[in-house]
Every structure is written in structure tokens, then in C-alpha cells.
Design an enzyme around this catalytic site. Sequence first.
Site, mmCIF file in Angstrom:
data_model
loop_
_atom_site.group_PDB
_atom_site.id
_atom_site.type_symbol
_atom_site.label_atom_id
_atom_site.label_comp_id
_atom_site.label_asym_id
_atom_site.label_seq_id
_atom_site.Cartn_x
_atom_site.Cartn_y
_atom_site.Cartn_z
ATOM 1 N N PHE A 126 0.890 -1.202 -0.019
ATOM 2 C CA PHE A 126 0.021 -0.074 0.046
ATOM 3 C C PHE A 126 0.770 1.387 -0.032
ATOM 4 O O PHE A 126 1.772 1.288 0.904
ATOM 5 C CB PHE A 126 -0.958 -0.051 1.162
ATOM 6 C CG PHE A 126 -1.877 -0.846 0.885
ATOM 7 C CD1 PHE A 126 -1.798 -2.216 1.065
ATOM 8 C CD2 PHE A 126 -3.391 -0.469 0.930
ATOM 9 C CE1 PHE A 126 -2.982 -3.077 1.073
ATOM 10 C CE2 PHE A 126 -4.451 -1.291 0.648
ATOM 11 C CZ PHE A 126 -4.230 -2.935 0.961
ATOM 12 N N GLY A 129 -1.301 8.301 -0.023
ATOM 13 C CA GLY A 129 -0.836 9.631 0.271
ATOM 14 C C GLY A 129 0.581 9.651 0.053
ATOM 15 O O GLY A 129 1.209 9.215 -0.993
ATOM 16 N N LYS A 130 1.289 10.402 1.177
ATOM 17 C CA LYS A 130 2.793 10.468 0.723
ATOM 18 C C LYS A 130 3.629 9.139 0.976
ATOM 19 O O LYS A 130 4.763 9.185 0.644
ATOM 20 C CB LYS A 130 3.176 11.604 1.673
ATOM 21 C CG LYS A 130 2.716 12.982 1.776
ATOM 22 C CD LYS A 130 3.363 13.672 3.038
ATOM 23 C CE LYS A 130 2.583 15.254 2.503
ATOM 24 N NZ LYS A 130 3.011 16.064 3.844
ATOM 25 N N ASP A 216 4.645 -3.991 4.111
ATOM 26 C CA ASP A 216 4.669 -2.448 4.322
ATOM 27 C C ASP A 216 5.696 -1.775 3.337
ATOM 28 O O ASP A 216 6.524 -2.606 2.718
ATOM 29 C CB ASP A 216 5.371 -2.180 5.575
ATOM 30 C CG ASP A 216 4.352 -2.065 6.835
ATOM 31 O OD1 ASP A 216 3.506 -2.607 6.531
ATOM 32 O OD2 ASP A 216 4.559 -1.379 7.826
ATOM 33 N N HIS A 238 8.358 -9.097 15.489
ATOM 34 C CA HIS A 238 8.751 -7.802 15.368
ATOM 35 C C HIS A 238 9.980 -7.291 15.985
ATOM 36 O O HIS A 238 10.372 -7.794 16.874
ATOM 37 C CB HIS A 238 7.601 -7.134 16.042
ATOM 38 C CG HIS A 238 7.326 -5.541 15.836
ATOM 39 N ND1 HIS A 238 8.339 -4.648 16.445
ATOM 40 C CD2 HIS A 238 6.476 -4.760 15.145
ATOM 41 C CE1 HIS A 238 8.207 -3.452 16.014
ATOM 42 N NE2 HIS A 238 6.989 -3.436 15.280
ATOM 43 N N GLU A 308 -2.541 -4.653 13.483
ATOM 44 C CA GLU A 308 -1.404 -5.406 14.085
ATOM 45 C C GLU A 308 -1.971 -6.039 15.425
ATOM 46 O O GLU A 308 -1.499 -7.340 15.464
ATOM 47 C CB GLU A 308 -0.184 -4.560 14.162
ATOM 48 C CG GLU A 308 0.976 -5.220 14.671
ATOM 49 C CD GLU A 308 2.278 -4.358 14.858
ATOM 50 O OE1 GLU A 308 2.931 -3.928 13.903
ATOM 51 O OE2 GLU A 308 2.565 -3.688 15.893
HETATM 52 C C1 UD2 Z 1 3.860 -0.776 12.433
HETATM 53 C C2 UD2 Z 1 3.590 -1.777 11.697
HETATM 54 C C3 UD2 Z 1 2.857 -1.774 10.420
HETATM 55 C C4 UD2 Z 1 1.375 -1.553 10.940
HETATM 56 C C5 UD2 Z 1 1.057 -0.236 12.090
HETATM 57 C C6 UD2 Z 1 0.031 -0.481 12.865
HETATM 58 C C7 UD2 Z 1 5.854 -2.831 11.679
HETATM 59 C C8 UD2 Z 1 7.334 -2.717 11.289
HETATM 60 N N1 UD2 Z 1 5.031 -2.024 11.126
HETATM 61 O O1 UD2 Z 1 4.255 0.224 11.549
HETATM 62 O O2 UD2 Z 1 2.862 -2.642 9.750
HETATM 63 O O3 UD2 Z 1 0.815 -2.650 11.515
HETATM 64 O O4 UD2 Z 1 2.408 -0.483 12.960
HETATM 65 O O5 UD2 Z 1 -1.020 0.084 12.359
HETATM 66 O O6 UD2 Z 1 5.564 -3.878 12.082
HETATM 67 N N2 UD2 Z 1 0.490 3.344 4.872
HETATM 68 C C9 UD2 Z 1 0.249 4.500 3.741
HETATM 69 N N3 UD2 Z 1 -0.028 5.767 3.947
HETATM 70 C C10 UD2 Z 1 -0.222 6.125 5.113
HETATM 71 C C11 UD2 Z 1 0.006 5.423 6.412
HETATM 72 C C12 UD2 Z 1 0.255 3.892 6.270
HETATM 73 O O7 UD2 Z 1 0.390 3.816 2.574
HETATM 74 O O8 UD2 Z 1 -0.517 7.256 5.139
HETATM 75 C C13 UD2 Z 1 0.606 1.919 4.629
HETATM 76 C C14 UD2 Z 1 2.051 1.882 4.150
HETATM 77 O O9 UD2 Z 1 2.033 0.732 3.241
HETATM 78 C C15 UD2 Z 1 2.739 1.464 5.281
HETATM 79 C C16 UD2 Z 1 1.616 0.729 6.146
HETATM 80 O O10 UD2 Z 1 0.301 1.224 5.817
HETATM 81 O O11 UD2 Z 1 4.006 1.046 5.291
HETATM 82 C C17 UD2 Z 1 1.887 0.775 7.806
HETATM 83 O O12 UD2 Z 1 1.917 2.159 8.048
HETATM 84 P P1 UD2 Z 1 3.176 2.829 9.014
HETATM 85 O O13 UD2 Z 1 4.363 2.251 8.267
HETATM 86 O O14 UD2 Z 1 3.035 4.072 9.147
HETATM 87 O O15 UD2 Z 1 3.071 2.198 10.510
HETATM 88 P P2 UD2 Z 1 4.192 2.078 11.649
HETATM 89 O O16 UD2 Z 1 5.438 2.403 10.984
HETATM 90 O O17 UD2 Z 1 3.705 2.364 12.733
#
Ligand code: UD2
Length: 363
Positions: A126, A129-130, A216, A238, A308
Amino acid sequence: MRFFTKIRPSFTLPLFGIVLLGVLVLTYCYSSFGEVKNKDVRILEVLGLCQQDPVNFRRENCSCRTRDMLSPQGLLYKQPSVLKGRTNVVTVTPWLAPIVWEGTFNPLIVDSIYKPMHLSIATTVFAVGKYVRFLRDFLETAEKHFMVDFKVHYYIFTDRREDVPAVVLAPGRNVTIIPVPGSNRWQEISSRRMEMIQTAIENQIGKEADYIFCLDVDTKFHGRWGAETLSRLVATIHPGYYEHTHEHYPYERRPASRAYIPAGEGDYYYGGATIAGYVRDVHKLTKYCREQLEADAANSIEAAWQEESHLNRYLLYNKPTKILSPEYLWQDFKAKNNEVQIIRFSQVNKNYAEVRPNVKKRK
Ligand code: UD2
């Protein structure tokens, strides 16, 4: 004959009828029992499970699961030892699923078994957005390291089709862009992946692929990620919690949420960034998480770490058949250590305030 001669002729015909009926009833019972028995056996086999699934999966999906592990004659490799192996990490779960670390598999043997199977690998990512800015590195590094020499079909879910970079793909690999709406909450974008993957499997992926990886996008591949990661239901430990015990995991602890895990329970803390397995098993998982997310939303509650958290509850009671060590999900800000001999896939450092539509404190 004697028996019949002793009986009055008026009884002979009805008695013969009763015997015939008995024989017919017995034959029917036996054949039904046989059918039930066969059905049970089929249910135990994955093939049987596939046939029962409402989603229209390819038959080949099923057959690949029971394919023989054929290894070519004459292949020379270092003999595996019963006594020597990794000692500073645990390489098998208490339910006997392998935990994949460097040194637990021989890529030469793995490739010689899986490459001739000509498997189709779906990969969802996915970029909403940015987050579209992470796609180029994700795709370019995937082409170098991810399931090399396999048929890989990337499904890119985005609201910014025009910003999807043109990346040169190896033969047999292709991209499909699936338009999705944006959102002003990153939590919603991350969570809604479950529903969208479920739907994409039902509409398209289920008919095309053998295995699926859901990854991700804010990540890069740095080392081999190959067929050693294939199994029926695959989860990844994780990197932030593998040294901790379950009381320190960020599980959902409020009983009001469907993601609730009571104190005292837990195996590992799994990352939401990498889920994989047979298409039908990942379909089941995404459908479950979607339903639980919706049930929570109806009760005005959001689990601590959205999908998650639901994923972790699902995997606690539906044990994964293979677990990927943190080599397969690292974070760039973490220093490499003794256990992790190779970083294969890692979350890049990102400025949360800059890329997310709404910002939440980092966990
Ligand atoms: C953690 C998890 C993630 C997800 C999240 C809880 C790991 C390393 N990462 O990452 O998988 O479970 O916690 O919700 O386990 N995305 C978009 N646009 C956005 C926001 C998200 O495309 O504006 C998609 C994108 O593919 C991104 C994924 O959703 O890689 C997860 O979002 P994140 O990377 O911001 O989440 P994060 O870093 O907290």
C-alpha cells in the site's frame, strides 16, 4: 435351501424382500460411511479445505501445497549436521514451526526444490498519500533480493496512480495498480489494508497466485528473501520486541476490544509489516482481522496497534506454520547485533510528522 423348504411358501416372498432390503440398507450405510471417511481425510488435507472454501481459488493453488519436495540428483552441498547448528537463537517454536534465521537453511537446496515448481507469488503493498515516495526503493530493492527467479505479481494499492514510479522488472514479474481512496487518518489506512487485501484476493489474486506476501512500503530489501519464507501461514517477529517477554508486548489489554489478549498469554509479538502464506490462509486471516476491526469500530474502540493488534490475537490462537526471524523485518534505526547476522528487509527511518496525514507518538 433346507431353510426355505422348511418355511411355508406364503412366507418365502416377504422374507426374501426383507433380506434384500437389509442388504440394500447395509450397502448404503457402508458406502455413506466410506464417503464420510473420505471426506474427513479430504478435510484434513489442504486440498479438501480448498474445495470447501467459498472463494474461487485456482485448483493449482491447492496442488502446489501438496507438491513433492523433489531435489535434483547429483546436487552437491554441505552435509547437514544433526549436532551442529545455530546455538545463540531458537530455531523452532514449541509447536514445531521453524523460525527462519541465517544458517538454518541452505539456499542452494531450497532453490533447487522450489524454483522448478513455477509458483506464482502475489505481493501486496500500500502506498497511500505521501507513502508513495517509498515505492521506488521498495520495488527496486525487491527486484534485487525478493523471490528472485520467481513469478512475482506486485499489487500496488494507491490513491496516487500518477506518482507510481516506472521500475524495470525482471521477466515474469509484473505490476497491477489498484486504486484506493485516501484518508486523513494513518491508522485507518493501515487497518483498511485487511479489508482491501481480502477483497483483492476474492476478486483477482485468489485466481492467479499460489502464495501471497503482504508487505509495508516504507521498507527496503538488503539481502536474500527467498523460498525459505514459503509456508501455509507465515508471520514475522517484530524487531522491537523479540528480546522481551509477553508482559512487555504492546498487545491490546482492554477486554472491550476484540483484539484483547489476557495477561499471562502470548508467544511472540508479530509485526504487521509482513504477513504471508497460502492465498486461502491469508484470506482467512485478513477476513478475520477486518471483521474484528469492524466490530471494534461499532463499539467505538480502536485496538492499541490497529490491525497489528488483531493480527497478534489471531496468530496466538491460529499458530503460524513458519516464523521469520527479525532478519526479515528490521528497523534502520536499530543497530545490528549478534543474533541478526544479516538484515534482509528493514523499515526505513521516516519523519512521521511529515509523511502521515495525522501524527501519533512513535511506539
Ligand atoms: C507498524 C507496523 C505496520 C502496522 C502499524 C500499525 C511494523 C514494522 N510496522 O508500523 O505494519 O501494523 O504499525 O498500524 O511492524 N500506509 C500508507 N499511507 C499512510 C499510512 C500507512 O500507505 O499514510 C501504509 C504503508 O504501506 C505503510 C503501512 O500502511 O508501510 C503501515 O503504516 P506505517 O508504516 O506508518 O506504520 P508503523 O510504522 O507504525
